[in-house]
Design an enzyme around this catalytic site. Structure first.
Site, short mmCIF file in Angstrom:
data_model
loop_
_atom_site.label_atom_id
_atom_site.label_comp_id
_atom_site.label_asym_id
_atom_site.label_seq_id
_atom_site.Cartn_x
_atom_site.Cartn_y
_atom_site.Cartn_z
CG HIS A 86 -29.63 -3.70 12.10
ND1 HIS A 86 -30.70 -3.02 12.62
CD2 HIS A 86 -28.54 -2.97 12.43
CE1 HIS A 86 -30.28 -1.93 13.23
NE2 HIS A 86 -28.96 -1.87 13.14
CG ASP A 222 -33.94 -4.14 13.08
OD1 ASP A 222 -33.32 -5.18 13.39
OD2 ASP A 222 -33.43 -3.21 12.43
CB SER A 654 -28.29 -0.64 16.11
OG SER A 654 -28.50 0.18 15.02
N1 ARG Z 1 -30.22 1.92 9.37
C1 ARG Z 1 -30.06 0.98 10.43
C2 ARG Z 1 -28.97 1.41 11.38
O1 ARG Z 1 -27.98 1.96 10.97
C3 ARG Z 1 -29.70 -0.38 9.94
C4 ARG Z 1 -30.79 -1.03 9.25
C5 ARG Z 1 -30.37 -2.31 8.60
N2 ARG Z 1 -31.33 -2.58 7.55
C6 ARG Z 1 -31.07 -2.52 6.25
N3 ARG Z 1 -32.06 -2.59 5.41
N4 ARG Z 1 -29.84 -2.42 5.77
O2 ARG Z 1 -29.03 1.12 12.56
#
Ligand code: ARG
Length: 725
Positions: A86, A222, A654
């Site tokens: 992501h 991811d 992330s």
């Molecule tokens: N929740 C994750 C974060 O803030 C991002 C994941 C992105 N995936 C998604 N399905 N929008 O690091």
């Protein structure tokens, strides 16, 4: 409250605090003996020097800021980078076309020649951190409020310049910590030639989509892979085919040894923001107004974007990245409110504030803090919804956001000395190019109709821009009727000059303010923007400044109240280290969550052809053959896909490396769990978990499924078990 009872609460809460050992986003420069010793007690096998040193290569040299809001890590002597899918999403999507759809199909470069330049992407290496608190405080001595803020702006700029060296792409950025009670300068070196090396198909990299986002148990792969290049002279350089892979000071070795419940885990990275000293007023405003308003407006924007993305893979490539970031915090803020309520954070804050108040009694510097704060919130509350409605509603329409930016042009044209016309036009031209590249008219038109209506019904009538809705009614009909807004939006989209190259170019050649002022898109954007600027902006600025100043005093007081207590500062997108353990948990009565997920679970969730739970060709066959190679988890005779730890992280982390006690890479952190979505404001020691993708799954996806052993061969792999035949 009776003073004795109060004392008891203070004593109790400091006892409880001792149990909160996994809480904390520590500055690697200022770990201190107490924290370092605690790390060792938990299992760390490294010296302080190995964690952070400016003289010798240390772990911190492998950790980078990746793009605008993520973390990455260097994993080979050739500048190879691991981060999240992501985090690479935008670069992957913009390298893609319908013919070569890397977002959908995945991509692995078989040699450095095949790597794809990711224009606009950069990474920052941390060179060093210096404490400049004394210099800042000396210069601001005796000042408070606006005067102090103004003085700080100059002083920080001077320090930043002193630490910067543009010839080597080095920048100093002072970060105020503890709400402006400590100042550290972070010195970074930036590299701009970044290339895409690999990414799994989206059905792996985003497996589970928004349904599984912010949730455990999780089965998402991811990850994505990039490489940082430098000029032949060894310095940062813009993209050139002549550039060579960076020779890093340090890179992370990778462990294939696996993990157990309770193992030490450590995460380096760049957490973006937390507000652990948020007030009860702030919590209440979030729960009552800010979060529900944002969620409601995002709901609607997402619905219209998704409708178009579903229809057409080209639109999916165009909108996907923006959709994902809107959706990510849509779910976050909804969950945040729920957890703040569930854990009674408001009441906890009230209790903490009462003990502060008790201490502040008869201390002129501090005794007024909370009464001032209450008043600041009371004054601002009636307008706070309006502010969210502009940011997330009216200017959530990309057309409106672009049109609003043209105010610079209008100002330059109409105000004597209003600014450089040529420059304003040039910037408008750039902004328009960017706008058109990402613009999907169908969804935007629906968004504009819907947010214009919702603003009408939800925002206090006497806050509306004067004349706007009257004109809309006169020209398009009943303001209660949805169709009125649809007709209106259709007319804006068909008659604005902003989409029309010919009319736009004429305007740029012969700029005339009245043409802009009469353009229907500009007219609306400008009406809402000027209404805000004229009536509310300075009050908001005042509220914001008061909040900052009181926050600084509150923290100053807290630090004086309990000077021995070891504290970490709120996240400020500066490098932090967090330590904890791999750990299972029980999210609610009678439910237990294991600390790992496996490929078996991926297959259980698989729904062929589904938007979120599909899988790429080949995965099911490989899984059935149990062809796991050296990546197998012997104990489970399966692949471990994800795992959870107790580490304290937040957005910005992330892509962060998850390290074992020896500092070896065991996974990439990519998410937080639903039960702890209140974590920006209050860390919950029982429920907080960081969700990670296991490095063995990452390597299996690259090597076995992706057929790119060349990438794995670059890594320094540490194994104990003999590889499976
Ligand atoms: N929740 C994750 C974060 O803030 C991002 C994941 C992105 N995936 C998604 N399905 N929008 O690091």
């Amino acid at each position: 409250m009776h003073p004795k009872k109060l004392l008891l609460t203070i004593v109790l809460s400091s006892i409880l605090f001792r149990g909160f050992a996994d809480e904390g986003m520590w500055l690697p420069l200022l770990l201190g003996e107490q924290v370092y010793n605690d790390m060792v007690k938990k299992g760390l096998k490294l010296t302080k020097e190995q964690l952070y040193s400016i003289n010798k290569a240390s772990l911190k040299d492998a950790i980078i800021i990746f793009g605008r809001g993520c973390t990455g890590e260097i994993v080979s002597s050739e500048g190879l980078i691991f981060t999240n899918h992501h985090c690479g999403y935008e670069a992957i999507a913009s390298s893609s076309s319908i013919e070569h759809n890397y977002l959908h199909d995945g991509f692995y470069a078989k040699s450095q020649k095949e790597e794809i330049p990711a224009r606009g992407l950069y990474v920052d290496f941390l060179v060093k951190i210096d404490d400049v608190t004394k210099e800042v405080e000396d210069s601001a001595k005796g000042l408070s409020g606006d005067q102090r803020a103004a003085k700080l702006r100059t002083v920080l700029a001077v320090i930043n310049t002193r630490y910067s060296d543009s010839s080597r792409s080095i920048t100093g950025r002072v970060s105020p910590l503890f709400k402006g009670n400590q100042f550290l300068v972070f010195v970074y070196q930036r590299y701009n030639d970044i290339r895409l090396v690999g990414a799994p198909p989206e059905s792996i990299g985003k497996f589970g989509g928004d349904t599984d986002n912010w949730e455990w148990p999780r089965h998402t792969g991811d990850f994505s892979i990039f490489r940082v290049y430098m000029g032949k002279n060894g310095q940062p350089a813009d993209y050139s085919p002549e550039d060579i892979p960076l020779k890093p000071k340090y890179f992370l070795p990778v462990s294939l040894k696996g993990l157990k419940d309770g193992d030490y885990s450590m995460i380096y990275g760049y957490p973006g923001s937390t507000n652990r000293y948020e007030t009860s007023y702030g919590v209440k405003q979030k729960i009552d107004i800010d979060n529900p308003t944002l969620v409601k407006l995002r709901d609607l924007r997402l619905k219209y974007m998704f409708a178009e993305m579903r229809k057409d893979p080209a639109i999916k490539l165009q909108l996907g990245s923006s959709y994902a970031s809107i959706a990510n915090y849509w779910k976050f803020f909804d969950g945040e409110s729920k957890q703040l309520i569930k854990y009674d954070i408001y009441d906890q804050k009230k209790t903490q504030e009462a003990s502060f108040q008790q201490w502040a009694q008869d201390k002129p510097e501090f005794e007024h803090v909370f009464s001032d704060w209450a008043k600041a919130y009371d004054d601002w509350r009636p307008y706070s919804k309006h502010r969210v409605f502009l940011a997330e509603g009216i200017f959530g329409s990309p057309l409106m956001a672009f049109a609003a930016s043209l105010q610079e042009v209008e100002n330059a044209l109409v105000k004597p000395g209003g600014g450089d016309i040529k420059k304003a036009l040039r910037m408008a031209g750039e902004a328009r190019k960017n706008f058109l590249k990402d613009e999907n008219r169908a969804s935007d038109q629906n968004i504009l109709a819907a947010v214009t209506q919702l603003y009408y019904t939800d925002i206090d009538k006497n806050q509306h821009p004067i004349g706007f809705y009257e004109a809309l009614k006169a020209n398009f009909g009943d303001l209660q009727d949805e169709n009125t807004y649809k007709k209106y939006a259709a007319s804006v989209f068909s008659s604005t000059l902003l989409f029309d190259d010919t009319r736009w170019n004429t305007f740029i050649a012969q700029p005339d303010a009245t043409i802009l002022q009469n353009d229907p898109a500009y007219k609306q954007a400008n009406a809402f923007q000027r209404n805000w600027q004229g009536k509310y902006q300075s009050d908001y600025q005042q509220f914001f400044n008061t909040n900052m100043e009181l926050g600084r005093l509150y923290l100053k007081g807290i630090l004086q109240m309990d000077p021995k207590k070891v504290r970490y500062p709120d996240a400020t997108f500066t490098m932090r280290v967090s330590y904890g353990n791999v750990k299972s948990y029980s999210p609610r009565d009678a439910v237990h969550y294991d600390y790992v997920t496996t490929l078996k679970g991926v297959l259980e969730k698989y729904v062929p052809g589904d938007y979120e739970f599909d899988l790429p060709p080949g995965l099911v066959e490989l899984a059935k053959k149990k062809d796991f190679g050296q990546y197998i988890d012997r104990q489970r005779n399966d692949l471990v896909v994800g795992f959870i730890t107790t580490n304290d992280i937040t957005g910005g982390n992330s892509g962060s490396p998850v390290l074992n006690a020896n500092g070896e890479l065991i996974g990439l952190a990519f998410d937080g769990n639903y039960e702890a979505l209140s974590h920006k404001i209050a860390f919950d020691a029982q429920y907080n978990r960081t969700i990670c993708v296991d490095i063995r799954y990452v390597l299996w996806c690259i090597d076995k499924l992706g057929g790119a052993p060349n990438i794995v061969n670059e890594l320094k792999l540490l194994k104990t078990a003999a590889p499976v035949k």
